[in-house]
Design an enzyme around this catalytic site. Sequence first.
Site, PDB file in Angstrom:
ATOM      1  N   LEU A   8      39.238  34.953  40.395  1.00  0.00           N
ATOM      2  CA  LEU A   8      40.420  34.179  40.756  1.00  0.00           C
ATOM      3  C   LEU A   8      41.706  34.928  40.425  1.00  0.00           C
ATOM      4  CD1 LEU A   8      41.273  31.483  41.960  1.00  0.00           C
ATOM      5  CD2 LEU A   8      41.320  30.539  39.656  1.00  0.00           C
ATOM      6  N   CYS A   9      41.699  35.690  39.313  1.00  0.00           N
ATOM      7  CA  CYS A   9      42.907  36.434  38.943  1.00  0.00           C
ATOM      8  C   CYS A   9      43.257  37.479  39.994  1.00  0.00           C
ATOM      9  CB  CYS A   9      42.732  37.085  37.571  1.00  0.00           C
ATOM     10  SG  CYS A   9      41.308  38.184  37.460  1.00  0.00           S
ATOM     11  N   THR A  10      42.221  38.105  40.577  1.00  0.00           N
ATOM     12  CA  THR A  10      42.459  39.093  41.636  1.00  0.00           C
ATOM     13  C   THR A  10      43.019  38.421  42.878  1.00  0.00           C
ATOM     14  OG1 THR A  10      40.660  40.487  40.817  1.00  0.00           O
ATOM     15  CG2 THR A  10      41.379  40.838  43.092  1.00  0.00           C
TER      16      THR A  10
END
Length: 450
Positions: free
Chosen positions: A209-211
């Site tokens: 999700l961070c990417t």
Amino acid sequence: MSGDMDWSGRWNHIKRLLERTGPFAHPDFEPSSEILGFMQDSCKILVIGAGGLGCELLKDLALMGFRDIHVIDMDTIDVSNLNRQFLFRPKDVGSPKADVAATFVNARVPGCKVTAHYAKIQDYDEPFYSGFHILVCGLDSIVARRWINGMLIGLLRYEDGQLDQSSIIPLVDGGTEGFKGNARVVLPGMTACVECTLDLYPPQINFPLCTIAHTPRLPEHCIEYVRILLWPKEEPFGAGVGIDGDDPKHINWILQKSQDRAEEYNIIGITYRLTQGVVKRIIPAVASTNAVIAAACATEVFKLASSCCQPLNNYMNFNDTEGVYTYTFEAQKREDCLLCSNAPQTLTFTESDKLQDVITFLIESNTYQMKSPGITTSAHGKNKTLYMQTVKSIEERTRENLKKTLKELGLRSGQELYVADVTTPSAVTFTLNLASHMEMGADSENTVAN
């Protein structure tokens, strides 16, 4: 049938299998010239899906001698289909797959009558499916597999607790993913069903999700950003409306927003086809894999219809990434299967748990893996809808219930909850068990299925 449709010697290869026995024959097999007549004049087959597998299945079954074949598919032909779905031509782009496939086979195989159904499988009810001897699937959707599996289990009849075997309609299922594939035979009520073996399906590929949110590097990252974060935030087609991967309006909206984000990060390569592929988790198909798996499935249909050989027991894996490898094993029937076990299903929560916790559990649990469950219950002799996502007006009216505790909703231990979901054709009944927090601590799965 006779005349030009059955020229001399046409069925000699089939007759050699049906008119003499052998070491691999089914114990109930009795060689007879009448078996071919049954296959050609009486046996009714339904092919579900007219894509890569479906085209191969229709060809194989028609050439085997089956003459009453139906095919159902909800899709139209796209240019990208033409490299492997060989019943279609460039002039057919935009036309229903089922209609074109049926017309092609009818014109090419004398005596064969393929009936097309340009529709969703959910458009038909029990009387339709009960009219077939065997169903064979060439689907790219686990949800659709689960739904048709539930339909066939719903057709089963029991007398004094014993399964009436005349109510069993076998399901032959094939699936492919690139250079890998599988074929299986399901005898509803007797062998492991689709719901028994959900853990056999490969997990979906997810990006961190961070990417997705902060450092996208691939076109897929941009599409996932829109699908996971932007869609629920902007609700482009109304509150609570989920993404339909087959709706061009939904895909085009995601495509436009993905291209906007890709431009911001200097990423190229986002197309309609890629967008739909990411949304629907489509894996590129390989024609040779489709041909092998369809041949295996058609062979199983032939064996089930004629009893000339023991059917597959009951799951075959195929892999041709490096050489050719197959492995067959017997998937075990689950004693507590949600659909085929007749075992009562119990959901254990506490009074302070919220309705949203129940919904989340039904979706994320490895046992149930539902998609958009709706819950109703019975109170004072009347049905009460607690939450229903699939109907906009009901979703808006019941949305506040998600924040309420089970105690605030007036639910009690022993009360029945009826859960409807796209994975099953009919609601599933659960018994609610409201336990203490101490009891819940001993049950990390948060559910008890007996």
